[in-house]
Write a protein that holds these residues in place. Structure first.
Motif, mmCIF file in Angstrom:
data_model
loop_
_atom_site.group_PDB
_atom_site.id
_atom_site.type_symbol
_atom_site.label_atom_id
_atom_site.label_comp_id
_atom_site.label_asym_id
_atom_site.label_seq_id
_atom_site.Cartn_x
_atom_site.Cartn_y
_atom_site.Cartn_z
ATOM 1 N N UNK A 1 -8.826 -9.750 -6.967
ATOM 2 C CA UNK A 1 -7.464 -9.375 -7.339
ATOM 3 C C UNK A 1 -6.589 -9.262 -6.093
ATOM 4 N N UNK A 2 -5.275 -9.140 -6.323
ATOM 5 C CA UNK A 2 -4.322 -8.719 -5.295
ATOM 6 C C UNK A 2 -3.708 -7.406 -5.757
ATOM 7 N N UNK A 3 -2.985 -6.737 -4.870
ATOM 8 C CA UNK A 3 -2.375 -5.457 -5.225
ATOM 9 C C UNK A 3 -1.186 -5.619 -6.166
ATOM 10 N N UNK B 1 -5.720 4.074 6.181
ATOM 11 C CA UNK B 1 -6.032 2.731 6.709
ATOM 12 C C UNK B 1 -6.576 1.765 5.658
ATOM 13 N N UNK B 2 -7.359 2.256 4.686
ATOM 14 C CA UNK B 2 -7.898 1.355 3.673
ATOM 15 C C UNK B 2 -6.789 0.826 2.778
ATOM 16 N N UNK B 3 -5.805 1.664 2.469
ATOM 17 C CA UNK B 3 -4.670 1.215 1.664
ATOM 18 C C UNK B 3 -3.834 0.187 2.432
ATOM 19 N N UNK B 4 -3.623 0.446 3.719
ATOM 20 C CA UNK B 4 -2.881 -0.507 4.555
ATOM 21 C C UNK B 4 -3.595 -1.855 4.582
ATOM 22 N N UNK B 5 -4.932 -1.816 4.626
ATOM 23 C CA UNK B 5 -5.703 -3.055 4.644
ATOM 24 C C UNK B 5 -5.511 -3.836 3.339
ATOM 25 N N UNK B 6 -5.478 -3.140 2.201
ATOM 26 C CA UNK B 6 -5.262 -3.805 0.915
ATOM 27 C C UNK B 6 -3.875 -4.447 0.857
ATOM 28 N N UNK C 1 -3.048 -8.478 0.572
ATOM 29 C CA UNK C 1 -2.187 -9.024 -0.486
ATOM 30 C C UNK C 1 -1.040 -9.834 0.106
ATOM 31 N N UNK C 2 -0.392 -9.297 1.134
ATOM 32 C CA UNK C 2 0.734 -9.997 1.756
ATOM 33 C C UNK C 2 0.284 -11.335 2.347
ATOM 34 N N UNK C 3 -0.958 -11.385 2.827
ATOM 35 C CA UNK C 3 -1.495 -12.619 3.392
ATOM 36 C C UNK C 3 -2.036 -13.571 2.324
ATOM 37 N N UNK C 4 -1.757 -13.242 1.066
ATOM 38 C CA UNK C 4 -2.156 -14.076 -0.080
ATOM 39 C C UNK C 4 -3.660 -14.237 -0.176
ATOM 40 N N UNK D 1 7.804 -6.443 -2.269
ATOM 41 C CA UNK D 1 7.830 -7.490 -3.291
ATOM 42 C C UNK D 1 8.276 -8.795 -2.651
ATOM 43 N N UNK D 2 7.469 -9.836 -2.722
ATOM 44 C CA UNK D 2 7.872 -11.109 -2.122
ATOM 45 C C UNK D 2 8.977 -11.776 -2.940
#
Length: 417
Positions: A262-264, A315-320, A324-327, A370-371
């Motif tokens: 999944x993604x966020x 940090x774990x949330x930042x990693x998620x 997601x931003x990196x697709x 949001x992209x």
């Protein structure tokens, strides 16, 4: 004086999954300068220069290494009361209980004890042959020498071999001790836990239960982490309760299919992101540059602390979010997938979307952007609300609390130490 040639660190930390970033480099640097008692006094600034990184990076690594239990810190204050370079001790070995040596002595006595029997002819099985004569040994061939180390045998193969031997390996005290210590190094509370009690619980298990424990502990720990609860179960409790047996069978083994990534932006991905954000914020400290900025401009204190919390507090949330931003995608535990199935679609830029953004701002949580082109995002369902921003803010707070409550359901028994 020439630079040290070696760095002394404990072997178990090398494969510890809790290490991040420059942690191992910082640990090796401490191990390079330890004295004969294992202590090292080193300036964080000097360490940062040697490692070519920021002082805050060194400080974060030292804090994490202390939390893991591989480094002990001793604060030093100068004559004027200010902090000076600290003493650090690399914890090379955990204390070994006396009964561990008793378990080892039996087998070691066979190797190092006196040899009985005939002095000539073929020695009985299990007794080494007499020393070779004065003739030189034949030259070695080009192939490498075989390595006979049970630690290098994969767990599955060891299990098959043990079964073929009729359980002889299971009855070997030294082999059991080696397996216990391999498992013990993976347990989150080993640094503050009672090793003697855990070992006793380990030995009380049957051979089949020990194998199941070794195979399923990683799954159990992953499930605990995904649930969002703080880990506190003692190793002996986990072993005596056989908590791994409460896990469902692995989907991969039975269905032959890997779990869906999944993604966020999805319901399940947002659920995992919120579960990570509901964890306690990690302890943060200002680095020297930040302290100097605040000292010169006190009005910037709030801005600096907010930025630090949003970027480093979870940090774990930042990693998620970065994933997601990196697709790229990530896997979500099935329990989180189920809990997030009723999340609502919220239009990007709507009043409800902005209310969720304000909740993140109030809690210093990092915000998932949001992209361009994304029309909807997923959030926990909110109940009826009024028209004002205050009404919406109350509604999203209630929705967040309701999700946190469902996330924490049923964890009381598992949290018992």
């Amino acid at each position: 004086m020439s630079s040290p040639r070696f760095s002394i660190i404990p072997a178990w930390i090398v494969t510890d999954g809790r290490l991040k970033g420059s942690d191992l480099k910082v640990l090796c640097l401490l191990g390079t300068y330890t004295n004969k008692e294992g202590w090292c006094r080193r300036s964080q600034v000097k360490m940062a220069e040697q490692l070519q990184c920021g002082r805050s990076t060194v400080q974060d690594s030292l804090n994490r290494l202390a939390e893991i239990g591989v480094v002990e810190k001793q604060r030093v204050s100068s004559a004027d009361g200010r902090d000076s370079a600290h003493w650090y001790r690399v914890v090379l070995d955990r204390a070994v209980a006396s009964n561990a040596f008793a378990a080892w002595d039996g087998e070691d006595e066979e190797e190092f004890g006196p040899i009985e029997g005939e002095k000539t002819g073929t020695p009985p099985a299990g007794i080494p042959a007499p020393p070779a004569g004065p003739r030189p040994a034949p030259p070695a061939g080009p192939e490498p020498a075989p390595i006979n180390d049970s630690n290098l045998t994969p767990l599955v193969e060891r299990g098959e071999r043990d079964a073929a031997l009729g359980g002889e390996e299971e009855e070997n005290p030294k082999a059991l001790e080696r397996r216990f210590r391999r498992w013990w190094a993976t347990w989150p509370t080993y640094a503050v836990d009672t090793e003697t009690t855990a070992r006793r619980a380990w030995l009380d298990l049957t051979a089949e239960q020990r194998r199941a424990c070794e195979e399923r502990t990683a799954d159990y720990l992953a499930t605990v982490k995904a649930s969002g609860r703080k880990f506190s179960k003692a190793a002996a409790t986990y072993l005596s309760e056989r908590a791994w047996e409460r896990l469902g069978e692995k989907d991969v083994h039975h269905s032959g299919q890997a779990p869906e990534p999944y993604t966020a932006y999805s319901r399940a991905g947002r659920g995992l992101l919120l579960a990570e954000l509901l964890r306690p914020m990690r302890h943060l400290q200002l680095n020297k540059v930040e302290e100097n900025i605040i000292e010169a401009s006190p009005e910037k204190s709030g801005m600096i602390w907010r930025d630090k919390r949003e970027k480093q507090g979870w940090p774990e949330a930042v990693k998620l979010i970065e994933t997601t931003v990196q697709r790229r995608r990530f896997h979500v535990p099935q329990r989180i997938v189920e809990l997030s199935k009723d999340f609502d679609k919220v239009k990007v830029g709507s009043d409800v979307w902005e209310a969720w953004q304000r909740l993140h701002f109030r809690r210093f949580w990092p915000w998932l952007p949001a992209p361009d082109g994304l029309e909807w995002m997923q959030f926990p369902r909110i109940t009826a609300h009024g028209e004002s921003d205050a009404d919406l803010d109350d509604a999203v707070e209630r929705a967040m609390e309701e999700f946190a409550g469902r996330l924490n359901e049923g964890r009381g028994d598992d949290d018992a130490a």
